[in-house]
Design an enzyme around this catalytic site. Structure first.
Site, short mmCIF file in Angstrom:
data_model
loop_
_atom_site.label_atom_id
_atom_site.label_comp_id
_atom_site.label_asym_id
_atom_site.label_seq_id
_atom_site.Cartn_x
_atom_site.Cartn_y
_atom_site.Cartn_z
N ARG A 13 0.80 -1.22 0.00
CA ARG A 13 0.00 0.00 0.00
C ARG A 13 0.84 1.27 0.00
NH1 ARG A 13 -4.58 0.45 4.48
NH2 ARG A 13 -5.03 -1.57 3.53
N HIS A 39 -8.17 -3.72 -7.54
CA HIS A 39 -7.89 -2.98 -6.29
C HIS A 39 -9.19 -2.77 -5.52
CE1 HIS A 39 -4.92 -0.66 -4.06
NE2 HIS A 39 -5.81 0.31 -3.89
N TYR A 56 -17.49 13.18 -14.83
CA TYR A 56 -17.35 14.32 -15.73
C TYR A 56 -16.01 14.35 -16.46
CZ TYR A 56 -21.29 16.13 -13.03
OH TYR A 56 -22.51 16.29 -12.41
#
Length: 766
Positions: free
Chosen positions: A42, A88, A132
């Site tokens: 991580r 993930h 968007y």
């Protein structure tokens, strides 16, 4: 019922799964697993490709979606969905934030994602929602992923076992140092700045040529950080070199004052724009890395409002696609260097970046490495990738040679091959036996279309065979020679350097590394314009400052029920010492006093003075001045005003008092004074040598006068030769001086005797 009971009894008892183990060992084992997962999967980057798993999976998912630089953009939501669904399994917000950072040219020195839409800005505004925005890979990302289809790295199962993903990216692009990384794991962290690719390549080439190269030689080629936002690194070369030698250190980053439209080169580099009439302004066009411009402007504006930058009149943000922050001085007489230094000291125009080269090596072990060790490990990983690519290519060549040799046999015996295919029931077995072909060769011939058979040409096949044999020989020599491998790596790195060279738009160095000139020594007082001011403090603690030195005996207006406490002359550059009866000293800048309009403001708005305490003295601070401090218990001492200044609004406790004792006397000690006079409530006077009074920074002091009843009323210092003076009563306000003080002079701590005739009845010297 019996059957039902049997069924119930056959079910496994959930309590059988309980393991009896010590709590501390069970907790430590589980926490260790969590910590290792955080460190390796991580938070820390792999030194081979410089990526954390989330970034690697993002780029891999985009590659699978064929989002190449020449292809059309796709919605970011599609990418995020694929990443969290296949590779993930974390929150979509965290994955999208990671993707946004890869696309921000002010966050990443060499962006790996090309964004279309609002991906945030340097002001600190967030990106638009992923529904968007659109994205695709950059050429740099493709560079990083080159060779994925050439057997260069291992592919591992995804979290659910349905897909495969690369363990690392094999590309030659030195992403770890080029783009840097930061992360916090369990018990460790990493913070790596970005660097210039050309410099990284130069240092790597030097290391390949000379594995025993000295660190100092590497630092001649590798100059230090190269941040996406430019700015300046102002540490000395020795400091920078020491940080990269150990893998730990820090750098001072400063904004770059630069005025592109200045009339002279000197002004341009100093960031000064001349406006005519002697007026000027400063311009900043680059700010430190990770500083949000919007918050920086707010911070500077707040410093102006709080009068922390009195020599700065205004700050304006005139940025468009390029940064342009304008600073307007309060007057044209302000020293530009003083203004710069004050901005560096008080705002984020100067920050520190901590270097911590903590990475995962090829064995997935976290380790802090110096520059040489880091480059050596990266070169070793690239050599291994080169070897794997070569072996993979050799396998491909061998397989292709097998087919080409089969095609040549088919061409030489084309009519017989067609005849066998046409008439034999098992053409495969017949061809294998008749032409001594392998099963794979026969399968390839049988799977060819007729038109392909027709196009077989011996010259082309033999040329392809010769080319493959030559390539095979070259690869075998490459695998057998470490020197050839280093030469190939150098050739590939040199080619990469041309693409990211200092003469290219993307490769040109942005951050200037230049040791700063010695800092201009300045204090806040130096930035305050010196002006006379009259300080007016009421009995109830309302304070104000009137411009100029007004007569101290004039009448000032106060709120109803309030009256005059202290009135004194000062300069705006002075510090005021306010003393309470609890023995606590507070410091107030005369430049920070509210205006004289109205009744001022409560001093408790600025200083944390207890509601139950009373201000007993207000004194203008003078360096090295001594004060006489005495409590009503008769104890006291001398103090140096330099030791009494308080740096916080909570003040400084100087006189320690017990029980209900109060601080009674705070008086300056003149340089020529040599004796102390003390009078008690019992109207007895004692005089002793000033030398007997200790000078302390804090404490209770010593006994100045002994009392049977009552306590200390007043104390003062004087010069014995001049005698002791006090103010007489009446309208005339005459002063009387007693020169014969020998009869009251005793050792400190005496009881004393009645004062001279005419001493004030209130037992006060003034």
């Amino acid at each position: 019922m019996a059957a039902d009971n049997t069924t119930v009894m056959d079910e496994p008892d959930p309590f059988d799964a309980i393991v009896d183990a010590p709590f501390d060992s069970a907790l430590s084992e589980r926490y260790l697993v969590y910590a290792l997962s955080t460190i390796t999967a991580r938070s820390l980057p792999d030194l081979r490709d410089g990526l954390k798993p989330v970034h690697r999976r993002l780029l891999w998912a985009m590659r699978q979606l064929k989002l190449n630089p020449t292809d059309a953009f796709k919605k970011s939501a599609r990418v995020v969905g694929d990443v969290i669904g296949k590779y993930h399994p974390h929150g979509d917000a965290s994955v999208y934030d990671a993707m946004v950072r890869l696309a921000q040219d002010f966050a990443l020195r060499y962006p790996l994602v090309e964004g279309q839409g609002n991906f945030g800005n340097i002001d600190g505004d967030n990106a638009a929602a992923y529904r968007y925005t659109e994205a695709r890979l950059t050429k740099t990302a493709l560079r990083l992923m080159e060779g994925l289809d050439e057997g260069t790295v291992d592919f591992i199962r995804t979290y659910n076992g349905e897909e495969r993903e690369p363990e690392i990216f094999p590309g030659l692009f030195p992403n770890l140092l080029a783009n840097g990384s930061s992360g916090i794991a369990v018990g460790m962290a990493t913070n790596i700045p970005s660097h210039n690719v050309a410099e990284v390549v130069d240092a790597t080439l030097e290391l390949i040529d000379n594995p025993q190269v000295e660190h100092a030689r590497l630092m001649e080629l590798f100059h230090g950080p190269d941040f996406a936002t430019g700015a300046l690194v102002v540490d000395s070369p020795e400091t920078i070199a020491a940080a990269y030698e150990t893998g730990r250190g820090s750098f001072r980053l400063r904004a770059r004052f630069h005025a592109a439209e200045a009339s002279t080169d000197k002004d341009r580099e100093a960031g000064i724009e001349r406006l005519g009439g002697g007026q000027w302004q400063l311009v900043v066009d680059q700010i430190p890395y990770q500083v949000q411009k919007g918050k920086l402007i707010e911070q500077i504006a707040a410093a102006i409002a709080d009068r922390k930058l009195p020599i700065l009149e205004d700050v304006r943000d005139e940025s468009d696609e390029n940064i342009r922050i304008v600073f307007v001085p309060r007057s044209r007489n302000v020293d530009p260097e003083l203004l710069k230094e004050s901005l560096y000291k008080l705002t984020d125009l100067e920050t520190r970046f901590g270097l911590n080269l903590n990475v995962l090596d090829a064995t997935r072990t976290p380790m802090v490495m110096g520059l040489k060790e880091l480059l050596s490990n990266w070169v070793s990983s690239q050599i291994e990738i080169l070897q794997r690519r070569s072996r993979h290519r050799l396998d491909q060549i061998a397989r292709r040679l097998e087919l080409v040799e089969g095609y040549i046999v088919a061409f030489l015996n084309l009519d017989r091959v067609i005849e066998i295919i046409r008439y034999e029931d098992d053409p495969k077995a017949v061809m294998m036996e008749e032409f001594s072909l392998t099963e794979r060769q026969v399968e390839a011939i049988l799977n060819m279309r007729l038109r392909s058979l027709r196009k077989l040409e011996e010259m082309e096949l033999r040329q392809e065979k010769d080319d493959l044999l030559k390539e095979q020989d070259d690869l075998e020599k490459l695998l057998g020679s470490p020197a050839r491998q280093r030469t190939r790596l150098k050739r590939d790195l040199t080619k990469l350097r041309k693409e990211y060279g200092p003469d290219t738009a993307l490769g040109a160095r942005r951050t200037l590394i230049a040791e700063a000139e010695p800092m201009v020594e300045f204090s806040m007082e130096a930035m305050i314009e010196k002006e006379p001011v009259t300080v007016i403090l009421s009995q109830k603690g309302w304070v104000r400052g009137a411009k100029g030195h007004l007569p101290l005996d004039q009448e000032f207006k106060y709120k109803e029920g309030d009256a005059q406490g202290f009135v004194l002359h000062a300069q705006t550059t002075d510090k005021l010492l306010l003393v309470t009866d609890t023995g606590r000293f507070f410091t107030l800048g005369a430049d920070k006093l509210p205006g004289a309009r109205g009744f001022g403001e409560p001093v408790r708005n600025t200083l944390d003075i207890d509601a139950g305490s009373q201000i007993v003295a207000a004194i203008v601070h003078r360096p090295k001045q001594r004060l006489l401090l005495a409590a009503d218990t008769g104890k006291g001492f001398a103090a140096n005003t330099d030791d009494l200044l308080a740096e916080t609004r909570k003040g400084r406790q100087v006189v320690n008092l017990k029980g209900e004792a109060k601080l009674q006397v705070v008086r300056p000690i003149a340089a020529e004074d040599d004796h102390v006079a003390v009078v008690g409530d019992n109207r007895k006077l004692v005089v002793f040598n000033l030398e007997e009074l200790p000078e302390l920074a804090r404490g209770q002091g010593v006994q100045l006068q002994r009392y049977r009843d009552g306590g200390l009323s007043d104390a003062i210092t004087f010069k014995l030769e001049d005698g002791l003076s006090w103010t007489m009563g009446g309208k005339e306000g005459r002063t009387r001086t007693e020169n014969e003080m020998w009869q009251w002079k005793v050792a400190r701590g005496g009881a004393g005797r009645m004062p001279p005739q005419g001493f004030p009845r209130d037992n006060r010297f003034e």
